[in-house]
Write an enzyme that holds these catalytic residues in place. Structure first.
Site: not given
Ligand SMILES: Cc1ncc(COP(=O)(O)O)c(C=O)c1O
Length: 384
Positions: A41, A127, A169, A173, A198, A201, A232
């Protein structure tokens, strides 16, 4: 030991379903020339950036190896304040609060916001750390169909609770697709629900200077918690949330993973500070990465492979069956592509996959070559 016999049965069951996980061989500290790491990541390739390393070492020398205590005892250091100020500015929020990891941020914040008698409506694919955080909170969990604001609306309509919280998110992910954030947030606001996004990413990749999608979509005023991780694209370790100043004060008093856990180690803060400064000097890094990922995804799709509908640096190759995912991953590893099979419970049953994380260290030529290797392997195994 006699009282651990049940463990052998549990492991045998996992193995029979091709679901047993094992630690892979250790990744060499400096990547071998012959391997391409699709399982990292470290999207911007900053983990070995000389400036990031130099800053981490400078903070190590200045503040020591450890914070030594939680922030509410003696662990609050100048580097934490410096990083929190940078993160709040970066994300366009009044305040930010650091946690020991992204997992700890999620597991601390959600139970601080909701509890018994409250309702959390979460995207079905959020997640594991978010699922755990909601279960820990004791609030009622409802799951809306993935990226479906209409279903969210219907669930919020039907649900009764003292407080409501919507959780999603911004970049998922395991699928690499992007949430319809504007619509999700507008439904939540209409129902008077709080919103938690979230951005693990999206941070460092999407939006101006990598500030993420909440900021890019001008949603800071309506998203109560914009969560991110330093682990990440920011090439460090630790988690954080951006929020209002009142929310920060509240979390300092109520988020148990903040209160009862040692503060972030100073070198980790230093590395993240350097990564944020690097992003300011390289504002187009995220869009360059996304263009390369898009070419890679299109190449696989044009060969008839199922790469989902993502638009990010995460490209899944969905094969369905656990065994097929294991066989494909093993074949690709033999060809020098460091990949892992992703199976349930990380993804829903029947959607096992090999997940490719594209990083800036992969040139367009390398990606083209790897795409050809993947297509050939998928054909040989009979996946297309
Ligand atoms: C969407 C999402 N949230 C949270 C986390 C947890 O972050 P961390 O690795 O910093 O604990 C991850 C990490 O895999 C993630 O993918």
């Amino acid at each position: 030991m006699k009282n651990e016999r049940w463990i052998a049965d549990a492991l045998r069951q996992l193995s029979e379903q091709d679901l047993q996980r094992q630690l892979p061989p250790e990744t060499p500290p400096v990547p071998r020339r012959t391997t391409v790491n699709f399982s990292s990541n470290d999207y911007l390739g900053l983990r070995r950036n000389p400036d990031v390393i130099r800053t981490a070492m400078a903070y190590l020398r200045r503040f020591g190896t450890s914070a030594g205590a939680s922030r509410l005892l003696s662990g609050s250091l100048e580097c934490h304040r410096e990083l929190e100020e940078l993160l709040a500015q970066f994300k366009g929020y009044p305040a930010s609060l650091l946690f020991g990891s992204g997992y700890l941020a999620n597991c601390g914040v959600v139970p601080a916001l909701v509890g018994r008698g409250d309702v959390v409506v979460a995207d079905r694919l959020v997640h594991a750390s978010l699922v755990d955080s909601i279960l820990l909170s004791g609030a009622r969990l409802l799951r809306f169909r993935h990226n479906d604001p209409e279903h969210l609306d219907a669930l919020l309509d039907k649900s009764v609770g003292r407080r409501k919280l919507v959780v999603t998110e911004s970049v998922f992910s395991m699928d690499g697709d992007v949430a319809p954030l504007k619509e999700v947030v507008s439904v939540a606001v209409r129902h008077g629900a709080m919103v938690f996004v979230d951005e693990a990413h999206a941070t460092g990749i999407f939006g101006r200077e990598g500030s993420g999608l909440v900021c890019a979509e001008s949603l800071c005023e309506s998203v109560n918690i914009s969560m991110g991780t330093l682990s990440k694209a920011l090439a460090s370790y630790g988690g954080f949330v951006c929020c209002s100043s009142a929310m920060k004060d509240f979390l300092i008093n109520r988020a148990r993973t903040f209160i009862y856990s040692t503060a972030l180690p100073p070198p980790a803060a230093g590395a993240a500070i350097a990564a944020l400064k690097w992003l300011k000097r390289h504002p187009d890094a995220g869009s360059l990465l996304l263009r390369r990922a898009s070419l890679f995804r299109r190449r696989l799709a044009s060969a008839g492979l199922n790469v989902g509908s993502g638009q990010s640096q995460i490209v899944p190759l969905i094969v369905g069956d656990n065994q097929n995912a294991l066989v494909l991953a093993e074949r690709l590893r033999r060809e020098g592509l460091l990949v892992r099979a992703i199976r349930p419970p990380t993804v829903p049953p029947g959607t096992s996959r090999v997940r490719f994380s594209i990083t800036l260290q992969m040139s367009p030529e390398t990606l083209q070559e790897c795409a050809d290797i993947i297509i050939k392997a998928a054909q040989d195994i009979g996946l297309v």
